[in-house]
Design a protein around this motif. Structure first.
Motif, short mmCIF file in Angstrom:
data_model
loop_
_atom_site.label_atom_id
_atom_site.label_comp_id
_atom_site.label_asym_id
_atom_site.label_seq_id
_atom_site.Cartn_x
_atom_site.Cartn_y
_atom_site.Cartn_z
N GLY A 28 0.80 -1.23 0.00
CA GLY A 28 0.00 0.00 0.00
C GLY A 28 0.82 1.27 0.00
O GLY A 28 0.29 2.37 0.18
N MET A 29 2.14 1.14 -0.20
CA MET A 29 2.99 2.33 -0.23
C MET A 29 3.32 2.69 -1.68
O MET A 29 3.53 1.83 -2.52
CB MET A 29 4.29 2.09 0.55
N VAL A 30 3.38 4.00 -1.94
CA VAL A 30 3.81 4.45 -3.25
C VAL A 30 5.27 4.88 -3.16
O VAL A 30 5.77 5.21 -2.07
CB VAL A 30 2.92 5.60 -3.79
N LEU A 48 6.12 6.33 0.42
CA LEU A 48 5.14 7.13 1.17
C LEU A 48 3.94 6.24 1.47
O LEU A 48 3.34 5.66 0.57
CB LEU A 48 4.70 8.32 0.31
N GLY A 49 3.59 6.13 2.75
CA GLY A 49 2.48 5.28 3.16
C GLY A 49 1.18 6.05 3.32
O GLY A 49 1.13 7.27 3.16
N ARG A 50 0.13 5.32 3.67
CA ARG A 50 -1.21 5.93 3.74
C ARG A 50 -1.37 6.91 4.89
O ARG A 50 -2.31 7.70 4.92
CB ARG A 50 -2.26 4.83 3.84
N SER A 51 -0.49 6.86 5.87
CA SER A 51 -0.53 7.85 6.96
C SER A 51 0.63 8.83 6.83
O SER A 51 1.09 9.40 7.81
CB SER A 51 -0.45 7.13 8.31
N ASN A 52 1.11 8.98 5.60
CA ASN A 52 2.23 9.88 5.30
C ASN A 52 3.54 9.46 5.96
O ASN A 52 4.45 10.28 6.14
CB ASN A 52 1.91 11.33 5.66
N GLN B 130 -1.57 14.61 -0.22
CA GLN B 130 -1.26 13.18 -0.22
C GLN B 130 -1.88 12.46 -1.42
O GLN B 130 -1.24 11.62 -2.05
CB GLN B 130 -1.71 12.53 1.08
N ARG B 134 0.23 10.38 -4.18
CA ARG B 134 -0.04 8.97 -4.49
C ARG B 134 -0.40 8.79 -5.95
O ARG B 134 0.07 7.86 -6.61
CB ARG B 134 -1.18 8.43 -3.60
N ALA B 137 2.76 9.23 -8.12
CA ALA B 137 3.71 8.13 -7.98
C ALA B 137 3.18 6.84 -8.61
O ALA B 137 3.93 6.09 -9.23
CB ALA B 137 4.04 7.90 -6.50
N LEU B 138 1.88 6.58 -8.47
CA LEU B 138 1.31 5.37 -9.07
C LEU B 138 1.36 5.43 -10.58
O LEU B 138 1.71 4.45 -11.25
CB LEU B 138 -0.13 5.17 -8.59
N GLN B 141 5.02 4.98 -11.62
CA GLN B 141 5.45 3.58 -11.53
C GLN B 141 4.82 2.76 -12.66
O GLN B 141 5.49 1.89 -13.25
CB GLN B 141 5.07 2.98 -10.18
#
Lengths: 151, 151
Positions: A28-30, A48-52, B130, B134, B137-138, B141
């Protein structure tokens, strides 16, 4: 890669980075590659994760590649967690045990040891999320519209 | 574009978006296309500035394209400034005067009327930066490593 391919062959570290980015996507990280947190520093992979939350992963393709890196301590202050990514042949005893460890190849990766967390200050996290967004968008525009910066 | 090109021809609105993104890059803003702020909404261009200001730009290639858009009011709450981007032939009298106006072609654009500012609340801005990061970056990628989502 066939010899007649027009693309340059990726370096070994870049192949590890690809596998790392694939695995982090499944978590789930970009990710972006080669982000510059400040002048003179360039991280192999920033996630970068979902909680920054922000991770930095340095990809080392060989013992020599690791031994010649005198900068890695400087990356710690730009992330919540710091990892090394190496292939399955790498002598992992060389790596500092207080860092995270990822075993990777060009196609996938696995976290063998989670990195300890040292949380970024809120102001720095805000700056890093923005740097991440700008880096990703600029690289994306460069690929979608190669004429964007030269017209 | 030659007939034997493997890429599909971009739609007129996408060509306007390209010119808009090029111009915004010169203003120091980074951009993404087709970001989804919430389910059911998809903005043509979202731009992020150096102070995390967020603009939305909807690109309309024709009168019919504009008249069939019943959703644009819903975009206002996701940005600090809202613009229309149209080509030089577009009947701009149709456009709501309280929005910004950009004249664009496939190669560049110009802001004819700055949009009024309605600042996002800090919590929403944080979410949008955020989402922007995301999304960028997605997409990046996906272009760099088409196998990332299917391995």
């Amino acid at each position: 890669m066939p010899e007649d391919s027009p693309s340059p062959s990726p370096r070994p570290g870049q192949l590890l980075a690809r596998g790392v980015c694939r695995h982090l996507l499944h978590l789930g990280m970009v990710t972006v590659e080669e982000l510059v947190p400040r002048s003179g520093l360039r991280v192999d992979v920033m996630a970068l994760g979902r909680s920054n939350e922000i991770w930095v992963i340095e990809c080392k393709s060989s013992r020599a590649d690791f031994m010649s890196d005198g900068k890695w301590h400087n990356y710690l202050e730009w992330c919540d967690r710091y990892f090394w990514a190496v292939d399955s042949e790498f002598p992992t005893d060389l790596l500092p045990p207080e860092s995270g460890l990822i075993i990777a190849d060009a196609y996938d990766a696995e976290i063998l040891r989670m990195a300890p967390e040292t949380k970024l200050a809120p102001a720095r996290r805000k700056v890093m999320v923005q740097k991440f967004a700008r880096h990703a968008a600029l690289r994306l525009q460069g690929l979608r519209d190669p004429g964007a910066t030269s017209f």
